[in-house]
Design a protein around this motif. Structure first.
Motif, PDB file in Angstrom:
ATOM      1  N   GLY A 126      26.562  10.026  51.971  1.00 17.85           N
ATOM      2  CA  GLY A 126      26.933   9.777  50.565  1.00 17.85           C
ATOM      3  C   GLY A 126      27.439  11.008  49.843  1.00 17.85           C
ATOM      4  N   GLY A 127      26.892  11.220  48.666  1.00 16.80           N
ATOM      5  CA  GLY A 127      27.340  12.334  47.830  1.00 16.80           C
ATOM      6  C   GLY A 127      27.153  13.677  48.529  1.00 16.80           C
ATOM      7  N   SER A 128      26.101  13.802  49.307  1.00 14.85           N
ATOM      8  CA  SER A 128      25.853  15.064  50.022  1.00 14.85           C
ATOM      9  C   SER A 128      26.875  15.274  51.128  1.00 14.85           C
ATOM     10  CB  SER A 128      24.430  15.082  50.598  1.00 14.85           C
ATOM     11  OG  SER A 128      23.508  15.271  49.560  1.00 14.85           O
ATOM     12  N   SER A 142      20.775  17.194  51.835  1.00 13.88           N
ATOM     13  CA  SER A 142      20.224  16.036  51.120  1.00 13.88           C
ATOM     14  C   SER A 142      19.580  16.572  49.850  1.00 13.88           C
ATOM     15  CB  SER A 142      19.194  15.307  51.979  1.00 13.88           C
ATOM     16  OG  SER A 142      18.501  14.352  51.211  1.00 13.88           O
ATOM     17  N   LEU A 143      20.083  16.093  48.717  1.00 11.22           N
ATOM     18  CA  LEU A 143      19.549  16.549  47.426  1.00 11.22           C
ATOM     19  C   LEU A 143      18.030  16.350  47.386  1.00 11.22           C
ATOM     20  CD1 LEU A 143      20.029  17.361  44.410  1.00 11.22           C
ATOM     21  CD2 LEU A 143      20.363  14.939  43.935  1.00 11.22           C
ATOM     22  N   SER A 144      17.605  15.153  47.698  1.00 14.46           N
ATOM     23  CA  SER A 144      16.178  14.818  47.651  1.00 14.46           C
ATOM     24  C   SER A 144      15.431  15.378  48.854  1.00 14.46           C
ATOM     25  CB  SER A 144      16.027  13.293  47.672  1.00 14.46           C
ATOM     26  OG  SER A 144      16.594  12.777  48.869  1.00 14.46           O
ATOM     27  N   THR A 188      16.400  11.597  52.568  1.00 15.72           N
ATOM     28  CA  THR A 188      17.256  10.560  53.164  1.00 15.72           C
ATOM     29  C   THR A 188      16.940  10.454  54.664  1.00 15.72           C
ATOM     30  OG1 THR A 188      18.948  10.817  51.502  1.00 15.72           O
ATOM     31  CG2 THR A 188      19.674   9.923  53.606  1.00 15.72           C
ATOM     32  N   GLU A 247      28.599   2.943  43.402  1.00 15.39           N
ATOM     33  CA  GLU A 247      27.129   2.969  43.344  1.00 15.39           C
ATOM     34  C   GLU A 247      26.587   2.968  41.911  1.00 15.39           C
ATOM     35  OE1 GLU A 247      25.439   6.398  45.393  1.00 15.39           O
ATOM     36  OE2 GLU A 247      23.714   6.395  44.058  1.00 15.39           O
ATOM     37  N   MET A 273      19.484   0.378  45.957  1.00 12.81           N
ATOM     38  CA  MET A 273      19.120   1.704  46.461  1.00 12.81           C
ATOM     39  C   MET A 273      17.709   2.094  46.048  1.00 12.81           C
ATOM     40  SD  MET A 273      21.208   5.283  46.037  1.00 12.81           S
ATOM     41  CE  MET A 273      22.552   4.915  47.123  1.00 12.81           C
TER      42      MET A 273
HETATM   43  O1  LIG Z   1      20.468  12.599  50.747  1.00 15.89           O
HETATM   44  P1  LIG Z   1      20.614  12.715  49.261  1.00 15.89           P
HETATM   45  O2  LIG Z   1      21.542  13.803  48.860  1.00 15.89           O
HETATM   46  O3  LIG Z   1      19.273  12.837  48.577  1.00 15.89           O
HETATM   47  O4  LIG Z   1      21.326  11.424  48.774  1.00 15.89           O
HETATM   48  C1  LIG Z   1      20.687  10.222  48.461  1.00 15.89           C
HETATM   49  C2  LIG Z   1      21.677   9.338  47.770  1.00 15.89           C
HETATM   50  O5  LIG Z   1      22.268  10.053  46.697  1.00 15.89           O
HETATM   51  C3  LIG Z   1      23.677   9.823  46.682  1.00 15.89           C
HETATM   52  O6  LIG Z   1      24.339  10.957  47.206  1.00 15.89           O
HETATM   53  C4  LIG Z   1      24.124   9.602  45.258  1.00 15.89           C
HETATM   54  O7  LIG Z   1      23.240   8.731  44.624  1.00 15.89           O
HETATM   55  C5  LIG Z   1      23.881   8.639  47.611  1.00 15.89           C
HETATM   56  O8  LIG Z   1      25.182   8.607  48.112  1.00 15.89           O
HETATM   57  C6  LIG Z   1      22.814   8.878  48.646  1.00 15.89           C
HETATM   58  O9  LIG Z   1      22.435   7.699  49.354  1.00 15.89           O
END
Ligand SMILES: O=P(O)(O)OC[C@H]1O[C@](O)(CO)[C@@H](O)[C@@H]1O
Length: 329
Positions: A34-36, A82-84, A87, A218, A324
């Motif tokens: 995704g965004g990452s 991954s921001l969080s 994932t 999204e 999501m």
């Molecule tokens: O792995 P990450 O960066 O936490 O992303 C989790 C979700 O956040 C997004 O990048 C944006 O909401 C989604 O595309 C992705 O599923």
């Protein structure tokens, strides 16, 4: 690496670069979802343009595991994001890469996240309004790839990039203020649209892809597809009509002529066109050789501004989800 270079880059990046120094690296894999994932496109572009001996590929996390590239081994560097840091596909990809003996470096906002724990070198980045863009995920990506190319191939753009870090905050805030009125105007004019296509090429295809899949699909539930400006003439341009909205990005990298050609054609037959042109950014102080790369970062930031204004105008917050993190998938 010279003294000036090490002063401003992240400690985590420095540790990862030290580890790279001591290994042979033949292949870099960029792995995320995704965004990452979109965020890594400009770094892949840097590798394609600059690397003489190191190959690179970019994969969605699960595809990376299923495809199981033959080239993935102890001479590979796998950069994940991954921001969080949670994932699951990306956490599994880190474990998979490690099981193949690759060096794993993971960008995340959460230092003790599962992704950080599954990787050799976690790189924690800052996130959110008001944080310094020099400490963002996009900046950490460039610090890593330019640092790698500096150590392994004596590429001097690392020093150019490091010198630009202190300028980013002012560049980003100028762009933010400059484009706020345009973003508001876009939001008012497009808030009722059912579909908005995005288009770009080169390093800017990443921001176009994020705008389409993350912000429009999204977070706003607006139909969209990110169209590559080169591919446009090989199918997608047949959808163009007076009332079909296109969000076209013009960057400053070497592929700009493709974006200009796509824009020129779209203007001939379309009337609903939003243009975000990096030529309007004030990038004073940035070395000529990295202008296109830095512009891609600023574009990414400004597209978020457009998304925020659209969300406000539609009264549909960017945090709204129906599936999501809410249902099994
Ligand atoms: O792995 P990450 O960066 O936490 O992303 C989790 C979700 O956040 C997004 O990048 C944006 O909401 C989604 O595309 C992705 O599923």
């Amino acid at each position: 690496m010279n003294e000036m270079s090490t002063q401003t880059i992240s400690n985590h990046v420095q540790q990862a670069l030290e580890a790279m120094k001591n290994r042979v690296i033949q292949h870099v894999f960029f792995v995320a979802c995704g965004g990452s994932s979109a965020l890594m496109y400009p770094s892949k572009y840097v590798m394609d343009r600059e690397a003489k001996t190191i190959r690179s590929d970019l994969f969605s996390s699960n595809e990376f595991i299923y495809r199981n590239p033959q080239a993935l081994d102890e001479k590979s560097l796998v950069i994940l994001c991954s921001l969080s840091g949670t994932t699951p596909e990306t956490v599994e990809a880190a474990k998979f890469a490690r099981s193949k003996g690759a060096l794993t470096v993971s960008l995340t906002n959460v230092g003790d996240s599962p992704l950080a724990q599954a990787s050799d070198y976690p790189v924690v980045f800052a996130w959110g309004e008001g944080t310094d863009p020099a400490e963002s995920n996009a900046s950490m990506m460039y610090q890593l790839v330019f640092g790698l190319l500096h150590h392994k191939e004596s590429n001097d753009k690392f020093n150019s990039y490091v010198s630009s870090l202190s300028l980013l905050e002012s560049i980003f805030s100028k762009a933010w203020n400059q484009f706020k009125p345009n973003a508001k105007e876009f939001a008012e004019s497009y808030k009722k649209e059912k579909v908005i296509y995005t288009m770009a090429s080169g390093s800017n295809f990443g921001p176009a892809y994020a705008l389409s899949i993350c912000y429009f699909l999204e977070m706003q539930w607006i139909h969209s597809a990110a169209i590559h400006a080169g591919e446009y003439f090989h199918g997608p341009f047949e959808i163009l009509d007076k009332d079909v909205p296109f969000f076209i990005i013009l960057g400053l990298d070497e592929t700009r002529p493709m974006e200009e050609r796509a824009l020129e054609f779209t203007k001939r037959y379309g009337h609903r066109i939003v243009v975000l042109d990096a030529k309007q950014f004030d990038l004073e102080g940035i070395d000529e050789g990295i202008l296109g790369y830095v512009a891609a970062m600023v574009i990414s930031r400004v597209t978020r501004l457009y998304a925020m204004e659209l969300a406000a105008a539609r009264n549909h917050p960017l945090t709204t989800r129906r599936y999501m993190w809410k249902v099994e998938y």
